[in-house]
Scaffold this active site. Structure first.
Site, PDB file in Angstrom:
ATOM      1  N   ARG A   1      84.809  21.479 -34.532  1.00  0.00           N
ATOM      2  CA  ARG A   1      84.987  20.768 -33.551  1.00  0.00           C
ATOM      3  C   ARG A   1      84.604  19.343 -33.543  1.00  0.00           C
ATOM      4  NH1 ARG A   1      87.611  24.654 -32.807  1.00  0.00           N
ATOM      5  NH2 ARG A   1      88.024  25.917 -31.072  1.00  0.00           N
TER       6      ARG A   1
ATOM      7  N   GLU B   1      90.884  14.908 -28.815  1.00  0.00           N
ATOM      8  CA  GLU B   1      91.930  15.452 -29.584  1.00  0.00           C
ATOM      9  C   GLU B   1      93.291  15.585 -29.006  1.00  0.00           C
ATOM     10  OE1 GLU B   1      90.712  18.725 -32.454  1.00  0.00           O
ATOM     11  OE2 GLU B   1      92.772  19.776 -31.963  1.00  0.00           O
TER      12      GLU B   1
ATOM     13  N   HIS C   1      94.834  19.691 -36.358  1.00  0.00           N
ATOM     14  CA  HIS C   1      94.319  21.019 -36.245  1.00  0.00           C
ATOM     15  C   HIS C   1      94.875  22.287 -36.691  1.00  0.00           C
ATOM     16  CE1 HIS C   1      91.405  22.802 -32.728  1.00  0.00           C
ATOM     17  NE2 HIS C   1      91.805  23.700 -33.825  1.00  0.00           N
TER      18      HIS C   1
END
Length: 332
Positions: free
Chosen positions: A242, A271, A290
């Site tokens: 993360r 993000e 991601h």
């Protein structure tokens, strides 16, 4: 014996990705569906659908299972979540009701470990650096010394499921693997074949460090600019965990001062990075969107896990991947 009554509630795209035709066919044998697949929005247009539901089949886009939901679903006994972290939909009310929660986090961990292995090996050859230099300079880059995959040091921050899968995938290579995890005892570390180090020492000694820490209050900002700045010449930082576990501005400043370092970031915080972020322009940063976790056909692996767990549930057999309340926050 009557089949438990069930309902799919998740995002439309997630339903298509996780539960393919084969998975849906097997699920329809195991349970009696109370209605067509629902989203977390559509189910509230007809909440009576929840009245008889014993099993919710879900995934990304799951509804928050709070007191309102439970009031409309008095017979709910289990949630089968075909994805990883369950923090987004679990609530104290759900745990107090003693609803069984199953997660496909172990299936979702596998592509993360595969991505990480590929990134580590490419980093040990300084592949990212050469690739970016060729693009930037419009010429074939000069070949400079690289660590390589013989005798180099790889550091893993956190030895949860993903960290351990990465460690197993590194076994065929002639590498020294070290780790930081304050919850792993020395005997377990020996079994895993890793050497435990303090976080500061790990960053100083490794050729590649890979982050696998869950995002918790105590891990937010765990990795500082000082850690990054202390890395040996030519080292690489990989983050598939993360973004919030890194103090991002400090990292950016350290990478700006140390162009010899490389960062491979599959996650950021926020993000995606905001427009104008130096992460888009720093010559030693690789951003991927991601993609380490399950994507497209890989998602069917999670659906397959849910089918097998649902089969155990309907047979009254012990479940392999149920999540107790105290572990839910760790699946980040």
């Amino acid at each position: 014996m009557s089949r438990p009554k069930a309902l799919y509630i998740l995002g439309e795209e997630a339903h298509r990705q996780i539960y393919g035709p084969a998975e849906r066919a097997e699920i329809e044998v195991l349970v009696e569906l109370c209605g067509p697949p629902q989203t977390k929005e559509s189910v509230w247009r007809n909440p009576e659908l929840l009245r008889e539901v014993e099993v919710v089949l879900s995934g990304w886009g799951a509804p928050v299972i709070d007191s309102r939901f439970l009031e409309h679903a008095p017979r709910l006994k289990a949630v089968f979540y075909g994805a990883g972290s369950v923090r987004g939909f679990t609530t104290p009310e759900l745990w107090e009701r003693a609803v069984t929660v199953v997660s496909a986090y172990s299936a979702n961990a596998m592509p993360v470990a595969e991505y990480t292995l590929a990134a580590i090996l490419f980093s040990l050859k300084h592949g990212w650096r050469f690739l970016l230099e060729a693009r930037r300079e419009q010429r074939r880059p000069l070949r400079t010394p690289v660590p390589g995959a013989y005798g180099s040091v790889v550091g893993l921050v956190s030895l949860g499921m993903i960290g351990r899968l990465v460690r197993e995938r590194l076994r065929p290579f002639d590498l020294r693997v070290v780790a930081y995890d304050p919850y792993v005892d020395p005997s377990t570390a020996r079994e895993l074949g890793v050497e435990l180090l303090p976080l500061e020492q790990l960053f100083r000694e490794v050729d590649v460090v890979s982050l696998h820490t869950p995002w918790l209050p105590e891990t937010e900002g765990l990795i500082t600019g000082g850690h990054v700045a202390s890395m040996k010449p030519g080292a690489t930082l990989i983050n598939t965990a993360r973004g919030a576990i890194i103090r991002e501005q400090e990292m950016i400043e350290a990478l700006g001062r140390r162009p010899d370092l490389q960062a491979v970031l599959d996650v950021t915080h926020p993000e995606p990075p905001p427009p104008g972020s130096p992460l888009y322009t720093l010559p030693n940063v690789v951003l991927t969107p991601h993609i380490a976790g399950s994507l497209d056909e890989e998602c069917r692996r999670m659906g397959r896990l849910i089918v097998e767990e649902l089969r155990r549930y309907t047979r009254g057999e012990p479940l392999l991947w149920s999540i107790p309340r105290e572990r839910a926050a760790l699946l980040a």
